[in-house]
Design a protein around this motif. Structure first.
Motif, PDB file in Angstrom:
ATOM      1  N   ASN A  17      -5.479 -21.372   3.441  1.00 39.92           N
ATOM      2  CA  ASN A  17      -5.480 -20.399   4.526  1.00 39.92           C
ATOM      3  C   ASN A  17      -4.535 -19.245   4.242  1.00 39.92           C
ATOM      4  N   PHE A  18      -3.356 -19.535   3.720  1.00 37.96           N
ATOM      5  CA  PHE A  18      -2.377 -18.496   3.428  1.00 37.96           C
ATOM      6  C   PHE A  18      -2.906 -17.522   2.382  1.00 37.96           C
ATOM      7  N   VAL A  19      -3.474 -18.041   1.298  1.00 39.04           N
ATOM      8  CA  VAL A  19      -3.998 -17.183   0.229  1.00 39.04           C
ATOM      9  C   VAL A  19      -5.109 -16.286   0.763  1.00 39.04           C
ATOM     10  N   PHE A  20      -6.030 -16.846   1.509  1.00 38.89           N
ATOM     11  CA  PHE A  20      -7.128 -16.034   2.021  1.00 38.89           C
ATOM     12  C   PHE A  20      -6.692 -15.093   3.136  1.00 38.89           C
TER      13      PHE A  20
ATOM     14  N   ILE B 185      -4.165  -4.130  11.772  1.00 38.73           N
ATOM     15  CA  ILE B 185      -5.226  -4.197  10.763  1.00 38.73           C
ATOM     16  C   ILE B 185      -5.002  -5.383   9.831  1.00 38.73           C
ATOM     17  N   GLY B 186      -3.767  -5.658   9.482  1.00 43.82           N
ATOM     18  CA  GLY B 186      -3.454  -6.812   8.635  1.00 43.82           C
ATOM     19  C   GLY B 186      -3.795  -8.131   9.298  1.00 43.82           C
ATOM     20  N   ILE B 187      -3.530  -8.240  10.599  1.00 49.25           N
ATOM     21  CA  ILE B 187      -3.867  -9.465  11.330  1.00 49.25           C
ATOM     22  C   ILE B 187      -5.381  -9.651  11.384  1.00 49.25           C
ATOM     23  N   ILE B 188      -6.096  -8.569  11.654  1.00 52.48           N
ATOM     24  CA  ILE B 188      -7.559  -8.637  11.636  1.00 52.48           C
ATOM     25  C   ILE B 188      -8.044  -9.073  10.264  1.00 52.48           C
ATOM     26  N   GLY B 189      -7.449  -8.517   9.214  1.00 48.50           N
ATOM     27  CA  GLY B 189      -7.819  -8.882   7.847  1.00 48.50           C
ATOM     28  C   GLY B 189      -7.546 -10.338   7.530  1.00 48.50           C
ATOM     29  N   SER B 190      -6.472 -10.876   8.090  1.00 47.27           N
ATOM     30  CA  SER B 190      -6.185 -12.291   7.831  1.00 47.27           C
ATOM     31  C   SER B 190      -7.251 -13.186   8.454  1.00 47.27           C
ATOM     32  N   TYR B 191      -7.733 -12.810   9.628  1.00 43.17           N
ATOM     33  CA  TYR B 191      -8.835 -13.561  10.233  1.00 43.17           C
ATOM     34  C   TYR B 191     -10.111 -13.419   9.408  1.00 43.17           C
ATOM     35  N   VAL B 192     -10.355 -12.218   8.899  1.00 46.63           N
ATOM     36  CA  VAL B 192     -11.538 -11.996   8.051  1.00 46.63           C
ATOM     37  C   VAL B 192     -11.457 -12.861   6.797  1.00 46.63           C
ATOM     38  N   GLY B 193     -10.311 -12.884   6.137  1.00 48.74           N
ATOM     39  CA  GLY B 193     -10.144 -13.690   4.929  1.00 48.74           C
ATOM     40  C   GLY B 193     -10.322 -15.167   5.185  1.00 48.74           C
TER      41      GLY B 193
ATOM     42  N   VAL C 219      -4.937  -7.597   2.819  1.00 54.16           N
ATOM     43  CA  VAL C 219      -4.817  -6.513   1.837  1.00 54.16           C
ATOM     44  C   VAL C 219      -6.151  -5.799   1.659  1.00 54.16           C
ATOM     45  N   THR C 220      -7.233  -6.545   1.628  1.00 52.54           N
ATOM     46  CA  THR C 220      -8.558  -5.942   1.455  1.00 52.54           C
ATOM     47  C   THR C 220      -8.917  -5.044   2.633  1.00 52.54           C
ATOM     48  N   VAL C 221      -8.707  -5.525   3.859  1.00 48.38           N
ATOM     49  CA  VAL C 221      -9.034  -4.718   5.032  1.00 48.38           C
ATOM     50  C   VAL C 221      -8.138  -3.486   5.104  1.00 48.38           C
ATOM     51  N   LEU C 222      -6.853  -3.619   4.786  1.00 44.09           N
ATOM     52  CA  LEU C 222      -5.969  -2.450   4.756  1.00 44.09           C
ATOM     53  C   LEU C 222      -6.416  -1.444   3.705  1.00 44.09           C
ATOM     54  N   TRP C 223      -6.851  -1.916   2.559  1.00 51.28           N
ATOM     55  CA  TRP C 223      -7.328  -1.027   1.495  1.00 51.28           C
ATOM     56  C   TRP C 223      -8.602  -0.295   1.920  1.00 51.28           C
TER      57      TRP C 223
ATOM     58  N   MET D 141       0.848  -1.165   0.000  1.00 48.88           N
ATOM     59  CA  MET D 141       0.000   0.000   0.000  1.00 48.88           C
ATOM     60  C   MET D 141       0.901   1.238   0.000  1.00 48.88           C
ATOM     61  N   SER D 142       0.638   2.119  -0.918  1.00 53.34           N
ATOM     62  CA  SER D 142       1.439   3.331  -0.975  1.00 53.34           C
ATOM     63  C   SER D 142       0.875   4.375  -0.016  1.00 53.34           C
ATOM     64  N   GLY D 143       1.663   5.368   0.294  1.00 54.67           N
ATOM     65  CA  GLY D 143       1.228   6.423   1.193  1.00 54.67           C
ATOM     66  C   GLY D 143       1.828   6.264   2.569  1.00 54.67           C
ATOM     67  N   GLU D 144       1.490   7.187   3.445  1.00 54.57           N
ATOM     68  CA  GLU D 144       2.079   7.190   4.779  1.00 54.57           C
ATOM     69  C   GLU D 144       1.504   6.101   5.674  1.00 54.57           C
ATOM     70  N   GLY D 145       0.228   5.831   5.553  1.00 54.67           N
ATOM     71  CA  GLY D 145      -0.388   4.831   6.411  1.00 54.67           C
ATOM     72  C   GLY D 145      -0.528   5.343   7.829  1.00 54.67           C
ATOM     73  N   LYS D 146      -0.798   4.478   8.743  1.00 50.05           N
ATOM     74  CA  LYS D 146      -0.988   4.839  10.147  1.00 50.05           C
ATOM     75  C   LYS D 146       0.177   4.373  11.013  1.00 50.05           C
ATOM     76  N   GLY D 147       1.209   3.906  10.411  1.00 49.56           N
ATOM     77  CA  GLY D 147       2.354   3.410  11.158  1.00 49.56           C
ATOM     78  C   GLY D 147       2.430   1.901  11.089  1.00 49.56           C
TER      79      GLY D 147
END
Length: 61
Positions: free
Chosen positions: A41-44, A14-22, A50-54, A1-7
């Motif tokens: 599991n890895f693919v999802f 957020i990525g860990i939460i997204g992995s559980y969502v996937g 990535v989806t949750v971060l986006w 993801m480009s940009g500054e982000g939130k750190g």
């Protein structure tokens, strides 16, 4: 993801939460890629993270 982000820590959380969502979505839809197990599991996890971060970036930036 480009940009500054939130750190680094916030992106990690957020990525860990997204992995559980996937993973939850893959189990909910009963989707199997190349058999059951690690690869599915890895693919999802990656797709979910990535989806949750986006979505987070679109909503709060």
């Amino acid at each position: 993801m480009s940009g500054e982000g939130k750190g680094c820590c916030m992106n990690l959380i957020i990525g860990i939460i997204g992995s559980y969502v996937g993973t939850f979505i893959s189990h909910l839809l009963n989707i199997e890629l190349l058999g059951k197990g690690y690869l599915t599991n890895f693919v999802f996890c990656v797709v979910g993270a990535v989806t949750v971060l986006w979505i987070w970036k679109k909503l709060f930036d």
